[in-house]
Enzyme design. Sequence first.
Site, PDB file in Angstrom:
ATOM      1  N   ASP A 111      83.320  26.157  22.165  1.00  0.00           N
ATOM      2  CA  ASP A 111      83.291  24.697  22.194  1.00  0.00           C
ATOM      3  C   ASP A 111      84.264  24.142  23.233  1.00  0.00           C
ATOM      4  O   ASP A 111      85.471  24.136  23.013  1.00  0.00           O
ATOM      5  CB  ASP A 111      83.651  24.180  20.800  1.00  0.00           C
ATOM      6  CG  ASP A 111      83.614  22.675  20.694  1.00  0.00           C
ATOM      7  OD1 ASP A 111      83.060  22.023  21.598  1.00  0.00           O
ATOM      8  OD2 ASP A 111      84.143  22.139  19.702  1.00  0.00           O
TER       9      ASP A 111
ATOM     10  N   ASP B  55      80.757  18.995  27.015  1.00  0.00           N
ATOM     11  CA  ASP B  55      81.008  19.569  25.703  1.00  0.00           C
ATOM     12  C   ASP B  55      79.881  20.512  25.283  1.00  0.00           C
ATOM     13  O   ASP B  55      78.794  20.075  24.906  1.00  0.00           O
ATOM     14  CB  ASP B  55      81.164  18.441  24.677  1.00  0.00           C
ATOM     15  CG  ASP B  55      81.497  18.952  23.285  1.00  0.00           C
ATOM     16  OD1 ASP B  55      81.711  20.167  23.135  1.00  0.00           O
ATOM     17  OD2 ASP B  55      81.542  18.129  22.354  1.00  0.00           O
TER      18      ASP B  55
END
Length: 390
Positions: free
Chosen positions: A105, A287
Amino acid sequence: MKLSLTCVTLFIFSLTVDAATSNTLSFGLEKNVNYKPSAKHAVLRANAKYSIQPFKAANSHNNDAATMSALNKGSVPVVDYMNDIQYYGTVKLGTPPQKFKVNFDTGSSDFWLASTLCPTCKIHKQFDGNKSESFENDGRRWEIAYGDGSHANGILARDTLNLGGLVIKNQTFGLAKFQSPSFANDPMDGLLGLGFNKITTVKGIKTPMDNLISQKVIDSPIFGVHLGKAMKDGGGEFLFGGYNDKKFKGNLTTIPVDKSDGFWNVKVSSIKIGAKKVHGSFNGILDTGTTLLIFTDSIAKKVAKAYNAKDNLDGTFTISCDTSKLKPLKFTMNRQTFNVPTDSLIFEKYDTYCIAGFGYAHTNLSIIGDTFLKNNYVVFNQKVRNCPSK
């Protein structure tokens, strides 16, 4: 090859083809037979992660339900879980190593796993410190809480982490002692954050990328990201210490990054649909942990209007299922255009309607998630000067 310390922090190339993934390892997928792709769920996750304004209940169609000349590189294959929902890879922790599926992430910086200390983590693989000869207890507490009420907490520990053959000693990580029920159906055993250490839950902790650099495990402070599409066999790769030039054609484009808030924040000069400009300059966070393209509310409305998409009042949009009637969504960054093709504009397809691969989540910044990233190869450069937004 040395990368000069300038205000250029990452490189992006728009993929013209999805390269074959025969050079990467394949890991089995544990399927949840009751799972259905949900754009609304993806929006809620983004809202919980980035926004202080939660969604109110609304009626909706939707149910709520990488190669450089660096000598040392570590490749971690990633699995595309159920129609580009989440990508996860397998890492090894401890001596002897225990394997875990984690979400890589770039929108967060903590590394934590389900553990044998956690009675609510039973469906996940749980790390057992008693079975590792290199395990060290830290004892400090950590906790992550999201705006939707979901949370996890536990204590910190240290152990040997293996990322695709790259070994990090004394990596600090979180041992979960509790996970809220919202994590129950998540295919991942934990999360490995690739944002900057400014946003770690416990201050002063080095991220895995920090340690790869400081322990001189890798020669270049970069990692390349390739996210494959479900329609093209999915999969993908995170390559630490280099990038995989078999995953794209042509040259990479350099993009400045503002890391002052701990995120991979980039400036988008404009977005177009076909040749028509829809919106001017705005900032967005790259992201890998966000499924959709999440725009600010105002930008989302403009994009939706251009596609004649209907607002479902839950952060998602209903869009035409006929891709021949749609045009690519184009992002301009540092004078270079990056495309999101029409096939990625449709995220969920039902008998009579489709849900778009973009939405909104009451955020102040746009979130440039997997809808964009699975169509563009990105090289993240960790060690360069900050480039504050103007």
